[in-house]
Design an enzyme around this catalytic site. Sequence first.
Site, PDB file in Angstrom:
ATOM      1  N   CYS A  43       0.861  -1.184   0.000  1.00 28.13           N
ATOM      2  CA  CYS A  43       0.000   0.000   0.000  1.00 28.13           C
ATOM      3  C   CYS A  43       0.891   1.227   0.000  1.00 28.13           C
ATOM      4  CB  CYS A  43      -0.919  -0.004   1.221  1.00 28.13           C
ATOM      5  SG  CYS A  43      -1.915   1.493   1.392  1.00 28.13           S
TER       6      CYS A  43
ATOM      7  N   CYS B  36      -4.850   5.713  -4.077  1.00 30.70           N
ATOM      8  CA  CYS B  36      -4.145   4.431  -4.017  1.00 30.70           C
ATOM      9  C   CYS B  36      -2.748   4.656  -4.573  1.00 30.70           C
ATOM     10  CB  CYS B  36      -4.888   3.366  -4.826  1.00 30.70           C
ATOM     11  SG  CYS B  36      -4.036   1.768  -4.917  1.00 30.70           S
TER      12      CYS B  36
END
Length: 284
Positions: free
Chosen positions: A76, A226
């Site tokens: 992430c 993201c």
Amino acid sequence: MNSFRFTKMHGLGNSYIYVNQFEEQLPEERLAEIAVKVSSIHTGIGSDGMILICPSEKAPVKMRIFNNDGSEGKNCGNGLRCVAKYAYEHKLTEETSFFIETLSGLVKADITEDNGIVREVAVDMGEPRLTKKELPMLGNEDERTIDETFVFGETELSGTAVSMGNPHIVFPVADINQAPLTTLGPVIEKDPRFPEGVNVEFVETVSADELHFRVWERGSGITQACGTGACAAAVASVLNGVSERNRDITVHLAGGDLVINWQDNGHVLMTGPAETVCSGVYYL
């Protein structure tokens, strides 16, 4: 364990509940359950998931990511920037350049700080993985998926598949505001061609150095940002001849901007902010 301390942080609106496992030590068998609970906007704190900041034998800290459905993720980008900020500001490391262990390997973070407060983080996301085996994706293991036609119901899209330690499929669109995010995002995420699921990105090209971006994240749905997806979008832009290597590409996400550079050495550099929202005690 009846309660634990937490810090809520976000990178461009992509928010997670961060738990310092040096101090709290949440039980392994309850991690998925706790992630679902704290992520709820109605009965929890509200977030895209939970990230544990853990001891590591390979680096100052290790990051573990749990999506808001309880599944564990591998990487992430926004989370990495927040972990770097937390680790430095909470004295888990005194270095301004250090590694973070993830399920996808070691990742280097370089922070910019002002009087002990981290303002910006640049993360070396490593080299993109492009073969179907590396994604993973069904088909010839050594093939790449670049500008390949996909049909979902009555909709035909051209997609490029990129792994940044987690799988992404990037689709160019003429108008980002018309991207079929809510209708096709959940369908593509669980498409059987991607045995582990896939993150879904729609990208509008403004210029060779500027992209508009929206994302449906595997296990979380629509999020404000993201980081690995922005990296995948920039890599896809280069692979399709729109952008060039070793140039900064500004990616406009719903929550703000990231600067991505697919360097000549093959590594992808991601630069952006990380913010602390609040901290407190969560009661189980």
